[in-house]
Scaffold this motif. Sequence first.
Motif, PDB file in Angstrom:
ATOM      1  N   ARG A  54       0.832  -1.205   0.000  1.00 53.51           N
ATOM      2  CA  ARG A  54       0.000   0.000   0.000  1.00 53.51           C
ATOM      3  C   ARG A  54       0.868   1.256   0.000  1.00 53.51           C
ATOM      4  O   ARG A  54       0.614   2.204  -0.745  1.00 53.51           O
ATOM      5  N   MET A  55       1.916   1.248   0.822  1.00 53.75           N
ATOM      6  CA  MET A  55       2.795   2.422   0.863  1.00 53.75           C
ATOM      7  C   MET A  55       3.447   2.663  -0.492  1.00 53.75           C
ATOM      8  O   MET A  55       3.543   3.795  -0.948  1.00 53.75           O
ATOM      9  N   ALA A  56       3.902   1.604  -1.150  1.00 55.13           N
ATOM     10  CA  ALA A  56       4.544   1.766  -2.457  1.00 55.13           C
ATOM     11  C   ALA A  56       3.540   2.186  -3.528  1.00 55.13           C
ATOM     12  O   ALA A  56       3.817   3.082  -4.324  1.00 55.13           O
ATOM     13  N   ALA A  57       2.382   1.563  -3.551  1.00 54.50           N
ATOM     14  CA  ALA A  57       1.397   1.813  -4.603  1.00 54.50           C
ATOM     15  C   ALA A  57       0.751   3.189  -4.502  1.00 54.50           C
ATOM     16  O   ALA A  57       0.345   3.750  -5.524  1.00 54.50           O
ATOM     17  N   GLU A  58       0.661   3.725  -3.307  1.00 52.29           N
ATOM     18  CA  GLU A  58      -0.051   4.991  -3.130  1.00 52.29           C
ATOM     19  C   GLU A  58       0.855   6.218  -3.101  1.00 52.29           C
ATOM     20  O   GLU A  58       0.352   7.334  -2.986  1.00 52.29           O
ATOM     21  N   GLN A  59       2.149   6.037  -3.244  1.00 48.70           N
ATOM     22  CA  GLN A  59       3.053   7.182  -3.185  1.00 48.70           C
ATOM     23  C   GLN A  59       3.219   7.830  -4.556  1.00 48.70           C
ATOM     24  O   GLN A  59       3.557   7.151  -5.528  1.00 48.70           O
ATOM     25  N   PRO A  60       3.005   9.133  -4.642  1.00 49.13           N
ATOM     26  CA  PRO A  60       3.144   9.825  -5.930  1.00 49.13           C
ATOM     27  C   PRO A  60       4.550   9.726  -6.517  1.00 49.13           C
ATOM     28  O   PRO A  60       4.724   9.809  -7.725  1.00 49.13           O
ATOM     29  N   ALA A  61       5.557   9.529  -5.679  1.00 50.29           N
ATOM     30  CA  ALA A  61       6.932   9.440  -6.182  1.00 50.29           C
ATOM     31  C   ALA A  61       7.115   8.263  -7.126  1.00 50.29           C
ATOM     32  O   ALA A  61       7.988   8.295  -8.000  1.00 50.29           O
ATOM     33  N   PHE A  62       6.308   7.220  -6.977  1.00 51.01           N
ATOM     34  CA  PHE A  62       6.447   6.036  -7.817  1.00 51.01           C
ATOM     35  C   PHE A  62       5.524   6.054  -9.028  1.00 51.01           C
ATOM     36  O   PHE A  62       5.630   5.190  -9.888  1.00 51.01           O
ATOM     37  N   ALA A  63       4.612   6.984  -9.084  1.00 50.20           N
ATOM     38  CA  ALA A  63       3.682   7.081 -10.212  1.00 50.20           C
ATOM     39  C   ALA A  63       4.297   7.995 -11.275  1.00 50.20           C
ATOM     40  O   ALA A  63       4.640   9.135 -10.995  1.00 50.20           O
ATOM     41  N   VAL A  64       4.450   7.492 -12.487  1.00 47.78           N
ATOM     42  CA  VAL A  64       5.056   8.266 -13.560  1.00 47.78           C
ATOM     43  C   VAL A  64       4.125   9.380 -14.009  1.00 47.78           C
ATOM     44  O   VAL A  64       4.542  10.462 -14.348  1.00 47.78           O
ATOM     45  N   GLY A  65       2.848   9.126 -14.008  1.00 47.31           N
ATOM     46  CA  GLY A  65       1.856  10.102 -14.448  1.00 47.31           C
ATOM     47  C   GLY A  65       0.572   9.379 -14.747  1.00 47.31           C
ATOM     48  O   GLY A  65       0.497   8.161 -14.661  1.00 47.31           O
ATOM     49  N   PRO A  66      -0.478  10.119 -15.092  1.00 48.22           N
ATOM     50  CA  PRO A  66      -1.744   9.445 -15.408  1.00 48.22           C
ATOM     51  C   PRO A  66      -1.575   8.555 -16.623  1.00 48.22           C
ATOM     52  O   PRO A  66      -0.915   8.920 -17.584  1.00 48.22           O
ATOM     53  N   SER A  67      -2.164   7.376 -16.532  1.00 45.87           N
ATOM     54  CA  SER A  67      -2.053   6.430 -17.650  1.00 45.87           C
ATOM     55  C   SER A  67      -3.117   6.715 -18.684  1.00 45.87           C
ATOM     56  O   SER A  67      -4.102   7.392 -18.432  1.00 45.87           O
ATOM     57  N   ASP A  68      -2.899   6.172 -19.860  1.00 48.44           N
ATOM     58  CA  ASP A  68      -3.889   6.305 -20.930  1.00 48.44           C
ATOM     59  C   ASP A  68      -5.195   5.632 -20.535  1.00 48.44           C
ATOM     60  O   ASP A  68      -6.263   6.065 -20.924  1.00 48.44           O
ATOM     61  N   ALA A  69      -5.105   4.559 -19.754  1.00 45.17           N
ATOM     62  CA  ALA A  69      -6.309   3.832 -19.341  1.00 45.17           C
ATOM     63  C   ALA A  69      -7.193   4.699 -18.471  1.00 45.17           C
ATOM     64  O   ALA A  69      -8.407   4.740 -18.649  1.00 45.17           O
ATOM     65  N   SER A  70      -6.599   5.427 -17.528  1.00 42.94           N
ATOM     66  CA  SER A  70      -7.427   6.241 -16.634  1.00 42.94           C
ATOM     67  C   SER A  70      -8.030   7.421 -17.390  1.00 42.94           C
ATOM     68  O   SER A  70      -9.124   7.869 -17.091  1.00 42.94           O
TER      69      SER A  70
END
Length: 135
Positions: A54-70
């Motif tokens: 949960r900590m890894a998945a919810e941190q903005p530092a690990f998200a590259v940006g909004p995906s095409d799917a979203s």
Amino acid sequence: MPGIDECLLDVMRLPGARGAAVVDWTSGLALGTIGDSPNGDHEATAAETAEVARMAAEQPAFAVGPSDASAAGETAAPPVEDVIVTTRAGYHILRFVETDFDSSVFLHLWLDRAEGNLALARIRLGEMAERLVLA
């Protein structure tokens, strides 16, 4: 396409596999377990690894940006593919599973450091996560 039990049996065929689980990271519940647990309690291990996931998945530092799917209104895949934690005696690989609903499930593999192959386990776990069918 394998279900949870078949997937866990396949995971345990990996060299050095000590234990594995399919866990819902939002609730911390184990949906299936096999083999040993690092602390002797599969449910406690599921809750503890869910915190890490949960900590890894919810941190903005690990998200590259909004995906095409979203952007298209589809369910987005988790921004993190997997998390690897190394200890003196082993490896813990948390592999996120992309699903049609909320993608809140991951595979947890506990791998013996002396007998396991981290690279091979990571590749195979990814393949298994792609084939896993959750009903």
